[in-house]
Write a protein that holds these residues in place. Structure first.
Motif: not given
Length: 320
Positions: A22-32, A47-57
């Motif tokens: 539906t276009g809802r952002i269900v989790g987010r993070t950012q990397v410098a 890659v590491e940040a996306l893996r961590a976000l998938l686990r967390t959410e």
């Protein structure tokens, strides 16, 4: 429900989001981003940040696709960033798309960030009610995207939409691209700050160094004559660019995105008023000029949207 990752590479940070259908952002993070790093030094933390976000959410098993947005010219066949991304040079001549596809084992699609923004507006934003439109993103530079007959138009290699480099003044300022009189030199956020500073100083005002476009917008709202004149002049240049595009493509709407679009009617009203001066009456009749809707989430949602569109082969299917 499958989740699509949207990844927006910028010069100082990379924004990462998980987007549902539906276009809802269900989790987010950012990397410098350290632009001096190698390709792997920039992409591996993502890659590491996306893996961590998938686990967390709790979405490790539901990732269906990855969308990637970067500045520059991206070959639509394999996602190779051919050039035009001078603020993150390590990404050039490489394919983030293929790298992430191998890392996660799901389809990945890379596109120019402004083209992504157009895809996002088509699927989730202000473009949903139009079959054909042009989007310009007004920031430090000017990006652009085209939607024709309900589909994002990329051109034969994927380079379409370089609207910031339309020639609006053949004897005008030289652009970093090497051409003369580019639209970007007259209507970008950088141009707005420059023009305001010039106008104010000519009138004897003291202008602090490093004035930002958003400050010009605020000054215009407060009644500053130089700021209002600057936005009026900017609207004239935008109307000229839109009029030329409308004469060629016969579109339903013109969307204005990027940080400068937050000026709202202060920038949109001059565009609407001046547009008839730059296109055939029959072509301009009924054309809607509106602000883009996705604002600060345009990078994430746009990256995800273009992946959904290309994965399904149809924006209609993506919406369903």
């Amino acid at each position: 429900m499958e989740i699509t990752a949207g990844i927006d590479f910028g010069g100082t940070s990379t924004k990462i989001g998980l987007v549902d259908g539906t276009g809802r952002i269900v989790g987010r993070t950012q990397v410098a981003v350290d632009a001096t790093q190698s390709f792997e030094g920039i992409v591996d933390p993502v890659v590491e940040a996306l893996r961590a976000l998938l686990r967390t959410e709790g979405h490790e098993a539901s990732l269906g696709a990855i969308g990637i947005g970067t500045p520059g010219f991206i070959d639509k066949k394999d996602g190779t960033l051919i050039g035009g991304c001078n603020n993150i040079r390590s990404l050039q001549k490489r394919s983030v798309q293929e790298y992430l596809q191998r890392a996660f084992g799901v389809p990945a699609f890379a596109d120019n960030d402004a083209t992504c923004a157009a895809a996002g507006e088509l699927l989730f934003g202000a473009g949903r009610r139009f079959s054909s439109f042009v989007l310009i993103t007004l920031g430090t530079a000017i990006g652009g995207g085209l939607v024709l007959d309900g589909r994002v138009y990329r051109g034969w290699r994927g380079f379409a939409g370089e609207i910031g480099h339309l020639c609006v003044n053949p004897h005008g300022l030289w652009c970093d691209c090497g051409s003369q009189g580019c639209f970007e030199m007259y209507a970008s956020g950088t141009a707005i700050a420059r023009v305001y500073t010039e106008k104010a100083r000519k009138r004897g005002a003291t202008v602090p160094g490093g004035v930002q476009p958003r400050q010009v917008v605020e000054l215009a709202r407060d009644g500053d004559v130089c700021a209002r004149d600057t936005l009026e002049e900017t609207g004239e240049w935008i109307a000229q660019a839109f009029g030329s595009i409308l004469n060629i493509l016969d579109l339903e709407a013109c969307l204005v995105g990027g940080g400068v679009s937050e000026a709202g009617e202060a920038i949109l009203e001059p565009i609407r008023r001046r547009l008839p001066d730059h296109c055939w009456p029959q072509v301009g009749s009924g054309v809607t000029v509106v602000a883009a809707a996705l604002r600060n989430d345009a990078g994430i949602l746009g990256a995800a949207a273009q992946a959904l569109e290309r994965l399904s082969g149809s924006p209609v299917a993506a919406r369903a």
